[in-house]
Scaffold this active site. Structure first.
Site, mmCIF file in Angstrom:
data_model
loop_
_atom_site.group_PDB
_atom_site.id
_atom_site.type_symbol
_atom_site.label_atom_id
_atom_site.label_comp_id
_atom_site.label_asym_id
_atom_site.label_seq_id
_atom_site.Cartn_x
_atom_site.Cartn_y
_atom_site.Cartn_z
ATOM 1 N N GLU A 89 1.208 -1.043 0.158
ATOM 2 C CA GLU A 89 0.438 -0.049 0.265
ATOM 3 C C GLU A 89 0.809 1.160 0.034
ATOM 4 O O GLU A 89 0.633 2.050 -0.600
ATOM 5 C CB GLU A 89 -0.675 0.161 1.597
ATOM 6 C CG GLU A 89 -2.090 -1.071 1.209
ATOM 7 C CD GLU A 89 -3.048 -1.011 2.391
ATOM 8 O OE1 GLU A 89 -2.414 -0.164 3.341
ATOM 9 O OE2 GLU A 89 -3.611 -1.330 2.655
ATOM 10 N N HIS A 110 9.200 -1.347 3.211
ATOM 11 C CA HIS A 110 9.612 -1.407 4.575
ATOM 12 C C HIS A 110 9.250 -2.854 4.903
ATOM 13 O O HIS A 110 8.842 -4.016 4.105
ATOM 14 C CB HIS A 110 8.567 -0.844 5.130
ATOM 15 C CG HIS A 110 6.802 -0.570 4.737
ATOM 16 N ND1 HIS A 110 6.750 -0.841 3.300
ATOM 17 C CD2 HIS A 110 5.843 -1.454 4.923
ATOM 18 C CE1 HIS A 110 5.834 -0.583 2.822
ATOM 19 N NE2 HIS A 110 4.950 -1.328 3.467
ATOM 20 N N HIS A 120 8.110 -5.621 7.525
ATOM 21 C CA HIS A 120 6.881 -5.207 8.802
ATOM 22 C C HIS A 120 7.257 -6.707 9.913
ATOM 23 O O HIS A 120 8.087 -7.451 9.368
ATOM 24 C CB HIS A 120 5.262 -5.670 8.724
ATOM 25 C CG HIS A 120 4.572 -5.534 7.183
ATOM 26 N ND1 HIS A 120 3.490 -4.585 8.261
ATOM 27 C CD2 HIS A 120 4.984 -5.163 5.699
ATOM 28 C CE1 HIS A 120 3.012 -3.894 6.974
ATOM 29 N NE2 HIS A 120 3.926 -4.079 5.871
HETATM 30 P P1 AMP Z 1 1.441 -2.681 2.858
HETATM 31 O O1 AMP Z 1 0.387 -2.637 3.399
HETATM 32 O O2 AMP Z 1 3.618 -3.544 3.189
HETATM 33 O O3 AMP Z 1 2.465 -1.639 1.972
HETATM 34 O O4 AMP Z 1 1.830 -1.609 4.722
HETATM 35 C C1 AMP Z 1 1.503 -0.542 4.808
HETATM 36 C C2 AMP Z 1 1.965 -0.609 6.131
HETATM 37 O O5 AMP Z 1 1.402 1.221 6.376
HETATM 38 C C3 AMP Z 1 0.673 -0.880 7.305
HETATM 39 O O6 AMP Z 1 0.573 -1.738 7.369
HETATM 40 C C4 AMP Z 1 -0.631 0.337 7.244
HETATM 41 O O7 AMP Z 1 -1.185 0.107 8.181
HETATM 42 C C5 AMP Z 1 1.101 1.269 7.713
HETATM 43 N N1 AMP Z 1 0.291 2.625 7.509
HETATM 44 C C6 AMP Z 1 0.016 3.663 7.187
HETATM 45 N N2 AMP Z 1 0.184 5.070 7.578
HETATM 46 C C7 AMP Z 1 0.418 4.783 8.586
HETATM 47 C C8 AMP Z 1 1.068 6.008 9.164
HETATM 48 N N3 AMP Z 1 0.826 6.879 9.685
HETATM 49 N N4 AMP Z 1 2.005 5.232 10.544
HETATM 50 C C9 AMP Z 1 1.986 4.210 11.115
HETATM 51 N N5 AMP Z 1 1.985 3.277 9.592
HETATM 52 C C10 AMP Z 1 1.240 3.390 9.285
#
Ligand code: AMP
Ligand code: ZN
Length: 111
Positions: free
Chosen positions: A94, A99, A101
């Site tokens: 997203e 990053h 996790h």
């Molecule tokens: P991905 O789907 O691997 O791109 O994961 C993006 C992650 O970023 C998701 O788990 C979201 O919950 C997290 N996320 C989105 N906005 C924020 C934010 N402002 N601070 C911390 N985490 C976030």
């Protein structure tokens, strides 16, 4: 502000709950945690995804991988943890800033 949320978090322009910071990478709490501990390990450098890596990123990636058990231990995850890296639309990514996790704490469902 740039258009990249994680660049803005790294720069301190968007708030986040940091648990670790060094010259190359930061770790902060995921805003929608999927486990008792759910952190994101993020390079300070903007790299969109694993698909955008080249050999200039080798040391950075090794650094971030080696950070995972250190940060996990600091968070009390003595028995282990799960690491997920989503890549591109097909991988459910997203946020287009690489990053890692880091998830842990009971109960983690089977994968
Ligand atoms: P991905 O789907 O691997 O791109 O994961 C993006 C992650 O970023 C998701 O788990 C979201 O919950 C997290 N996320 C989105 N906005 C924020 C934010 N402002 N601070 C911390 N985490 C976030
Ligand atoms: Zn970025």
């Amino acid at each position: 502000m740039t258009a990249c949320l994680f660049c803005n978090i790294v720069a301190g322009k968007t708030p986040a709950q940091f648990v670790y910071q060094d010259e190359l990478a930061v770790a902060f709490k995921d805003i929608h945690p999927k486990a008792r501990v759910h952190l994101l390990v993020v390079p300070r450098l903007h790299v969109a995804s694993l698909d955008d890596l080249d050999n200039t990123h080798d040391a950075l990636m090794a650094h971030m991988i080696r950070l995972l058990p250190i940060v996990a231990r600091e968070q009390g995850l003595a028995n282990g943890f799960r690491t997920i890296i989503n890549t591109g639309a097909g991988g459910g990514q997203e946020i287009a800033h690489l990053h890692l996790h880091l998830l842990g704490g009971p109960p983690l469902p089977g994968f």
